[in-house]
Design a protein around this motif. Structure first.
Motif, PDB file in Angstrom:
ATOM      1  N   GLN A  25      37.543  43.133  29.157  1.00  0.00           N
ATOM      2  CA  GLN A  25      36.187  42.851  28.674  1.00  0.00           C
ATOM      3  C   GLN A  25      35.914  41.351  28.676  1.00  0.00           C
ATOM      4  O   GLN A  25      34.833  40.910  29.076  1.00  0.00           O
ATOM      5  N   MET A  26      36.897  40.579  28.240  1.00  0.00           N
ATOM      6  CA  MET A  26      36.738  39.116  28.211  1.00  0.00           C
ATOM      7  C   MET A  26      36.534  38.564  29.619  1.00  0.00           C
ATOM      8  O   MET A  26      35.641  37.743  29.847  1.00  0.00           O
ATOM      9  N   VAL A  27      37.354  39.004  30.555  1.00  0.00           N
ATOM     10  CA  VAL A  27      37.283  38.502  31.929  1.00  0.00           C
ATOM     11  C   VAL A  27      35.976  38.914  32.587  1.00  0.00           C
ATOM     12  O   VAL A  27      35.318  38.103  33.247  1.00  0.00           O
ATOM     13  N   VAL A  28      35.587  40.166  32.399  1.00  0.00           N
ATOM     14  CA  VAL A  28      34.369  40.666  33.038  1.00  0.00           C
ATOM     15  C   VAL A  28      33.132  40.004  32.450  1.00  0.00           C
ATOM     16  O   VAL A  28      32.229  39.600  33.188  1.00  0.00           O
ATOM     17  N   PRO A  32      37.322  34.626  34.132  1.00  0.00           N
ATOM     18  CA  PRO A  32      38.768  34.505  33.908  1.00  0.00           C
ATOM     19  C   PRO A  32      39.166  33.345  33.008  1.00  0.00           C
ATOM     20  O   PRO A  32      40.145  33.435  32.278  1.00  0.00           O
ATOM     21  N   ARG A  33      38.407  32.283  33.022  1.00  0.00           N
ATOM     22  CA  ARG A  33      38.757  31.114  32.189  1.00  0.00           C
ATOM     23  C   ARG A  33      38.615  31.404  30.696  1.00  0.00           C
ATOM     24  O   ARG A  33      39.210  30.710  29.878  1.00  0.00           O
ATOM     25  N   ALA A  34      37.846  32.439  30.372  1.00  0.00           N
ATOM     26  CA  ALA A  34      37.648  32.787  28.960  1.00  0.00           C
ATOM     27  C   ALA A  34      38.869  33.457  28.350  1.00  0.00           C
ATOM     28  O   ALA A  34      38.979  33.546  27.125  1.00  0.00           O
ATOM     29  N   VAL A 108      37.504  45.763  39.295  1.00  0.00           N
ATOM     30  CA  VAL A 108      37.896  46.162  40.651  1.00  0.00           C
ATOM     31  C   VAL A 108      36.985  45.495  41.667  1.00  0.00           C
ATOM     32  O   VAL A 108      37.453  44.939  42.667  1.00  0.00           O
ATOM     33  N   LYS A 109      35.692  45.528  41.407  1.00  0.00           N
ATOM     34  CA  LYS A 109      34.754  44.889  42.341  1.00  0.00           C
ATOM     35  C   LYS A 109      35.043  43.395  42.454  1.00  0.00           C
ATOM     36  O   LYS A 109      35.071  42.833  43.555  1.00  0.00           O
ATOM     37  N   ALA A 110      35.256  42.749  41.328  1.00  0.00           N
ATOM     38  CA  ALA A 110      35.547  41.314  41.350  1.00  0.00           C
ATOM     39  C   ALA A 110      36.833  41.010  42.104  1.00  0.00           C
ATOM     40  O   ALA A 110      36.917  40.028  42.851  1.00  0.00           O
ATOM     41  N   GLU A 115      35.639  37.516  43.646  1.00  0.00           N
ATOM     42  CA  GLU A 115      34.861  36.836  42.607  1.00  0.00           C
ATOM     43  C   GLU A 115      35.694  36.502  41.378  1.00  0.00           C
ATOM     44  O   GLU A 115      35.441  35.530  40.698  1.00  0.00           O
ATOM     45  N   ALA A 116      36.686  37.323  41.098  1.00  0.00           N
ATOM     46  CA  ALA A 116      37.451  37.129  39.863  1.00  0.00           C
ATOM     47  C   ALA A 116      38.348  35.911  39.940  1.00  0.00           C
ATOM     48  O   ALA A 116      38.509  35.191  38.978  1.00  0.00           O
ATOM     49  N   GLU A 117      38.968  35.698  41.085  1.00  0.00           N
ATOM     50  CA  GLU A 117      39.962  34.637  41.217  1.00  0.00           C
ATOM     51  C   GLU A 117      40.817  34.582  39.958  1.00  0.00           C
ATOM     52  O   GLU A 117      41.001  33.546  39.339  1.00  0.00           O
ATOM     53  N   LEU A 118      41.306  35.752  39.592  1.00  0.00           N
ATOM     54  CA  LEU A 118      42.062  35.923  38.357  1.00  0.00           C
ATOM     55  C   LEU A 118      43.437  35.294  38.494  1.00  0.00           C
ATOM     56  O   LEU A 118      44.385  35.924  38.905  1.00  0.00           O
TER      57      LEU A 118
END
Length: 190
Positions: A25-28, A32-34, A108-110, A115-118
């Protein structure tokens, strides 16, 4: 004694799942920086030490998120692929499942779109795993197919599907039919 360990294991699994739900939830919602161990601990209602013991560090949380998202995505695709006896129907359902999962699951989409660059994660491992599972399932359910054609079809279908997730040009049902047509032509060319 075994019952106590079982209860402790279940509690740990529940805590892990809850922490990953909160982290997702935080990442979405905030990117990711959050994701910080302090904020995750606060939102989950546990100490930071508990999280460090479970995941190691922030990168461990990210890795667990990516693995969980990948497994869910691939499981949904795999269930669709093996759910039909006809190659065309199987691939149409598989692509439809992949597009649905990417549309319904922002993580999943990210991950698929980059887009996520997690923490350095990209779509490569997810795509590779999708190709690998497709090859294994096709070979298991249709053993008469040429292995080289199976590998080509799985790679082509996966990349076409991810391409649609990144830049949709047609409705998902049309894309599913198009990809299924390409795959069946590859697999039946021999």
């Amino acid at each position: 004694m075994a019952e106590r360990r079982s209860m402790a294991r279940r509690a740990r699994e529940d805590l892990r799942a809850e922490a990953l739900d909160v982290a997702e939830q935080m990442v979405v919602s905030d990117g990711p920086r959050a994701l910080s161990m302090r904020e995750l601990a606060t939102r989950t209602g546990v100490s930071r030490q508990t999280l460090y013991s479970e995941f190691g560090d922030r990168a461990g949380v990210a890795s667990a998120l990516v693995l969980r998202a990948t497994d869910g995505f691939l499981s949904r695709m795999e269930a669709a692929l093996v759910g039909a006896d006809d190659l065309y129907a199987a691939w149409s359902a598989t692509v439809g499942a992949a597009l649905s999962e990417a549309g319904e699951n922002p993580l999943v989409k990210a991950l698929l779109t980059g887009e996520a660059e997690l923490f350095g994660a990209d779509s490569g491992p997810m795509v590779d795993a999708a190709v690998e599972r497709a090859v294994v399932n096709l070979a298991r359910h249709w053993p008469d197919l040429d292995p080289a054609d199976v590998a080509l079809a799985a790679e082509t279908a996966t990349r076409l599907t991810v391409s649609h997730v990144v830049l949709p040009r047609h409705p998902p049902d049309v894309v599913a039919e198009q990809v299924a047509t390409v795959v069946v032509r590859i697999l039946r060319r021999g």
